[in-house]
Design an enzyme around this catalytic site. Structure first.
Site, short mmCIF file in Angstrom:
data_model
loop_
_atom_site.label_atom_id
_atom_site.label_comp_id
_atom_site.label_asym_id
_atom_site.label_seq_id
_atom_site.Cartn_x
_atom_site.Cartn_y
_atom_site.Cartn_z
N THR A 69 -7.51 -0.75 2.47
CA THR A 69 -7.90 0.77 2.81
C THR A 69 -8.75 1.03 3.68
O THR A 69 -8.65 2.12 4.58
CB THR A 69 -8.07 1.29 1.19
N GLN A 177 0.75 -6.28 2.76
CA GLN A 177 1.85 -6.93 1.68
C GLN A 177 2.35 -8.25 2.61
O GLN A 177 2.75 -9.06 1.81
CB GLN A 177 2.85 -6.13 1.54
N CYS A 321 -1.42 2.54 -6.19
CA CYS A 321 -2.23 3.40 -5.93
C CYS A 321 -2.04 4.92 -6.12
O CYS A 321 -2.73 5.70 -6.29
CB CYS A 321 -2.76 3.13 -4.24
N1 PLP Z 1 -1.76 -1.04 2.33
C1 PLP Z 1 -0.78 -1.43 1.55
C2 PLP Z 1 0.81 -1.55 2.36
C3 PLP Z 1 -0.96 -1.76 0.21
O1 PLP Z 1 0.10 -2.38 -0.66
C4 PLP Z 1 -2.00 -1.67 -0.60
C5 PLP Z 1 -2.42 -1.83 -2.02
O2 PLP Z 1 -1.61 -1.62 -2.61
C6 PLP Z 1 -3.16 -1.16 0.38
C7 PLP Z 1 -3.05 -0.73 1.66
C8 PLP Z 1 -4.64 -0.97 -0.08
O3 PLP Z 1 -5.11 -2.43 -0.09
P1 PLP Z 1 -6.67 -2.35 -0.81
O4 PLP Z 1 -6.39 -2.77 -2.33
O5 PLP Z 1 -7.07 -3.82 -0.27
O6 PLP Z 1 -7.59 -1.32 -0.48
#
Ligand code: PLP
Length: 384
Positions: A69, A177, A321
């Protein structure tokens, strides 16, 4: 014991990563000049070198962050500010970390344009080429993820990277991913690009990730001690960085893809046999081996999810999320599913610890859960 089929939300921490975390947890701030600080700095730089080698980039390209994120935010907003150009091209199936960053830029005056995709969620390269040909000099960045978190669809990143490189347009690629499953991005990076990486998707603890800034330096967004070449100020969590590097090295060495792909095949084939109306989403695309998005017509995904949960099976109704918010998946809607079908879809995702017993447990519970979810929906619709 619950059967965990939500590894794309977060997966089991690898014991060797935990061990690396504990070993690297000695006292010392890597910015301090004394011996303890220098010791911490050494561990940090070794982690950076190891991660960079596995990714096929230079150590100086790797900036440690808290996760994908944060990396998405820095990559997108920082690249936009850097170029001074006003157009942002983005795929409609991106994670909210990307979509909301781009939307925020739109509120600040950026022109946001949606890239075209097909019914499997794959980017239309011909229309992107046309857009770049017509006026690349006004484009600040192109944001397209490497692989989708809901469907597993893999994008043609090699062609995308080459197209963007031709025009020196920054490609922001959310690799959260894909990393740990697909080969090194160094094999396809071609020009200025930023990549978002999330450690907890491949066996590091939650709270550590990286931004790769390849042939570009995003503008600094947060200010402070100037760590991580000014791009990400704040004391760097050395022990988490060591765990990230270890988890990544082990994920790369673990030849799990064929085994997981076979488990996914077993899951999908059996679901189609048991529930003939079910549909596998993005089945025509090249997909990650571990993600399966399945539509169960006549059900509501939140009801089905809770029924499976009661039977001891953990899965997801969308990305973790956005789960909890009763909205059909924007990814499936963008791929052309109608609201009812998008709202009747579950994501099952496998990980390095998944076994055939997990699949068997799901198959044992699924038919009754689908039947019950259909009855619930029919009752609710009947009452309305
Ligand atoms: N981008 C993608 C494609 C994700 O699947 C996720 C998490 O589900 C994120 C970003 C966010 O990742 P993080 O939890 O490391 O902030």
């Amino acid at each position: 014991m619950a059967v965990y089929l939500d590894h794309a939300a977060t997966t089991d921490v690898r014991p060797s990563a935990l061990e690396a975390f504990v070993t690297a947890s000695a006292t010392g701030n890597p910015s301090s000049l004394h011996a303890s600080g220098r010791g911490a700095r050494r561990v940090l730089e070794e982690a950076r070198e190891s991660l960079a080698a596995g990714l096929g980039v230079r150590p100086g390209d790797v900036i440690f962050t808290s996760g994908a994120t944060e990396s998405d935010n820095i990559g997108i907003k920082g690249s936009f500010l850097k170029t001074g150009r006003n157009r942002v091209l983005v795929s409609p199936t991106e994670h909210h970390a990307v979509l909301d960053s781009v939307q925020w830029l739109g509120q600040q005056g950026a022109e946001v344009e949606w890239l075209q995709i097909d019914s499997d969620g794959v980017i239309d390269l011909t229309s992107l080429r046309r857009t770049l040909d017509s006026d690349a000099a006004s484009i600040a960045l192109v944001a397209v993820m490497w692989a989708n978190n809901e469907t597993g669809t893999i994008q043609p990143v090699e062609q995308l990277a080459q197209m963007c490189a031709e025009y020196q347009v920054v490609l922001h690629c959310d690799a959260a991913q894909a990393v740990g499953w697909l080969p090194s991005p160094g094999e396809w990076l071609a020009g200025p690009a930023t990549l978002a990486i999330s450690g907890h998707k491949f066996g590091a603890p939650i709270g550590i990730g990286a931004l790769v800034a390849y042939q570009t330096t995003p503008t600094q967004l947060s200010h402070g001690g100037g760590q991580e070449t000014d791009i990400r100020s704040g004391t760097v969590p050395v022990a988490l960085a060591a765990a990230l590097a270890q988890a990544f090295a082990e994920a790369r060495a673990d030849s799990k893809n064929d085994r997981i792909n076979a488990l996914r095949r077993e899951l999908e084939n059996s679901v189609l046999e048991l529930i003939p109306q079910a549909r596998i989403n993005a089945s025509g695309a090249e997909r990650l081996p571990n993600i399966s998005s399945i539509t169960f017509p006549g059900c509501r995904s939140d009801a089905l999810l809770m029924l499976l949960d009661a039977a001891g099976i953990s899965c997801s109704a969308g990305s973790a999320c956005t789960a909890g918010v009763p909205r059909p998946s924007h990814v499936l809607l963008a791929m052309g599913l109608d609201e009812a079908d998008a709202d009747a879809s579950l994501r099952f995702s496998l990980g390095w610890t998944s076994t055939s017993e997990d699949i068997q447990a799901l198959l044992a519970a699924l038919p009754a859960a689908v039947e019950r979810a259909r009855q619930v929906r029919a009752t609710v619709v009947g009452r309305a």
